[in-house]
Design an enzyme around this catalytic site. Structure first.
Site, PDB file in Angstrom:
ATOM      1  N   CYS A   1      -4.690   4.910  -3.468  1.00 20.87           N
ATOM      2  CA  CYS A   1      -4.879   4.958  -4.990  1.00 20.87           C
ATOM      3  C   CYS A   1      -5.199   5.946  -5.408  1.00 20.87           C
ATOM      4  O   CYS A   1      -7.061   5.934  -5.817  1.00 20.87           O
ATOM      5  CB  CYS A   1      -5.406   3.200  -5.553  1.00 20.87           C
ATOM      6  SG  CYS A   1      -4.152   2.464  -6.857  1.00 20.87           S
TER       7      CYS A   1
ATOM      8  N   LYS B   1      -0.604  -8.338   1.898  1.00 22.13           N
ATOM      9  CA  LYS B   1      -0.355  -6.431   0.553  1.00 22.13           C
ATOM     10  C   LYS B   1      -1.651  -6.269  -0.294  1.00 22.13           C
ATOM     11  O   LYS B   1      -2.602  -7.106  -0.748  1.00 22.13           O
ATOM     12  CB  LYS B   1       0.827  -7.045   0.141  1.00 22.13           C
ATOM     13  CG  LYS B   1       1.240  -5.832  -1.202  1.00 22.13           C
ATOM     14  CD  LYS B   1       1.551  -4.400  -0.619  1.00 22.13           C
ATOM     15  CE  LYS B   1       1.759  -3.872  -2.228  1.00 22.13           C
ATOM     16  NZ  LYS B   1       2.242  -2.172  -1.883  1.00 22.13           N
TER      17      LYS B   1
HETATM   18  C1  LIG Z   1       1.001   4.053  -3.731  1.00 16.83           C
HETATM   19  C2  LIG Z   1      -0.297   3.293  -4.461  1.00 16.83           C
HETATM   20  C3  LIG Z   1       0.328   2.676  -5.001  1.00 16.83           C
HETATM   21  C4  LIG Z   1      -1.719   4.342  -4.827  1.00 16.83           C
HETATM   22  C5  LIG Z   1      -0.817   2.338  -3.352  1.00 16.83           C
HETATM   23  C6  LIG Z   1       0.000   1.610  -2.652  1.00 16.83           C
HETATM   24  C7  LIG Z   1       1.251   2.195  -2.025  1.00 16.83           C
HETATM   25  C8  LIG Z   1       2.251   1.875  -1.814  1.00 16.83           C
HETATM   26  C9  LIG Z   1       2.718   1.175  -2.845  1.00 16.83           C
HETATM   27  O1  LIG Z   1       2.794   0.223  -3.460  1.00 16.83           O
HETATM   28  O2  LIG Z   1       3.957   2.010  -3.786  1.00 16.83           O
HETATM   29  N1  LIG Z   1       3.332   2.418  -0.945  1.00 16.83           N
HETATM   30  C10 LIG Z   1       2.604   2.970   0.083  1.00 16.83           C
HETATM   31  O3  LIG Z   1       3.203   3.511   0.963  1.00 16.83           O
HETATM   32  N2  LIG Z   1       1.306   3.264   0.603  1.00 16.83           N
HETATM   33  C11 LIG Z   1       0.351   2.423  -0.339  1.00 16.83           C
HETATM   34  O4  LIG Z   1      -0.908   2.559  -0.537  1.00 16.83           O
END
Ligand SMILES: CC(C)(C)CCc1c(C(=O)O)[nH]c(=O)[nH]c1=O
Length: 311
Positions: free
Chosen positions: A130, A44
């Site tokens: 991000c 992750k």
């Molecule tokens: C969207 C962010 C929280 C900025 C990065 C982590 C992430 C998440 C998340 O942890 O919400 N979900 C996704 O589908 N792709 C991602 O890259």
């Protein structure tokens, strides 16, 4: 059939792995990936410090995929560095991937230093989805921010590095992004992340399905497949051949894996379908991929990689 695939000095028994964020949060999930038929795995996205993530419900399965606004819940870079150190000692020949991310420019650099200074011997995927500047688009949608981060990273980071990209939808954006990426000694790009800021509704209550961001969240699954195929194809057509491509988005069958490879993918990641079916999906996908290769008369991946025909 020969399903081996190579990125840099790393060769994997098959091209399949999880998408970061799915089945890779903690030791139990990571151990289940190790026990699966996947060719590799990724952790992750880790930040410098642990994060609880967003309030629940923050994930929902949909008829044609998934929506999520997890908010980067993770156990912090030290936890994942500890896990991979143990893993490497037990599996010296099987490289894995670590995903990192920062909510600020400085945090991106700090978390990358942690990997650079560690004994991690695998490949690193930096998540550029991000936002680094509040109110500004996510890094990968901000060319200046992308250049700033990659310039800084390659000033000290010497281990194999790839970038996780969001989807692009405009051909000029493919040109612009590929021109930037071609300037760096990237081991790979991973296209694509979830489709940003979708919205789905509960038919009984007329309420957004997930709680964070007023219900806005990343879309994955079948919805994502046409866009993932296009992003893999577009970047394969534009990137230097030494930058490999990991294709992610919409994989549910061996034919989906085959099509991402046909568009140019070297490795293929599975997100939504893995979340819904569990790690046993990898054995099914490998069986189905081999059946499709046999149907088409292929015995290895290079024979058809990038061989998409057009009319
Ligand atoms: C969207 C962010 C929280 C900025 C990065 C982590 C992430 C998440 C998340 O942890 O919400 N979900 C996704 O589908 N792709 C991602 O890259």
């Amino acid at each position: 059939l020969d399903l081996t695939t190579t990125i840099g000095n790393y060769t994997f028994a098959n091209p399949l792995m999880n998408a970061s964020g799915v089945n890779c949060f903690d030791k139990d999930e990571l151990d289940a990936m190790v026990a699966s038929a996947s060719g590799s795995m990724v952790t992750k996205s880790a930040t410098v410090k642990p994060r609880p993530g967003n309030p629940e419900p923050r994930y929902a399965d949909l008829t044609l995929g998934s929506i999520n606004s997890m908010g980067l819940p993770n156990l912090g870079i030290d936890y994942y560095l500890d896990y991979v150190a143990t893993y490497q000692a037990a599996h010296p020949a099987d490289a894995i991937f670590m995903s990192i991310v920062g909510t600020t420019f400085d945090d991106n650099i700090a978390v990358a230093h942690r990997i650079q200074d560690s004994d991690f011997a695998g490949l690193t995927e930096i998540n550029l989805s991000c936002p680094n500047v509040p109110g500004e688009p996510q890094t990968a949608y901000d060319p200046a921010q992308t250049v700033k981060i990659l310039d800084a990273l390659f000033s000290f980071f010497t281990k194999p590095l790839g970038v996780k990209l969001p989807p692009f939808f405009d051909l000029a954006q493919f040109d612009q992004m590929a021109a930037i990426l071609n300037r760096y000694p990237l081991a790979f790009i991973n296209t694509m992340n979830s489709i940003g800021n979708g919205l789905m509704i509960d038919a009984e209550t007329d309420t957004a399905l997930i709680k964070p961001k007023g219900g806005f969240g990343g879309i994955g699954g079948a919805y994502a497949k046409p866009i993932a195929l296009a992003n893999v194809r577009a970047f394969r057509q534009r990137l230097n051949s030494n930058i490999r491509i990991i294709g992610t988005g919409g994989v549910h069958t061996g034919r989906d894996v085959y099509e991402l490879i046909l568009c140019g993918a070297d490795m293929v990641q599975v997100g939504t379908a893995l979340h819904q079916e569990g790690p046993q999906i990898f054995a099914r996908l490998l069986t189905e991929l081999q059946a499709e290769m046999t149907r088409k008369g292929y015995t290895n991946l290079p024979e058809f990689r990038g061989a998409l025909k057009t009319l």
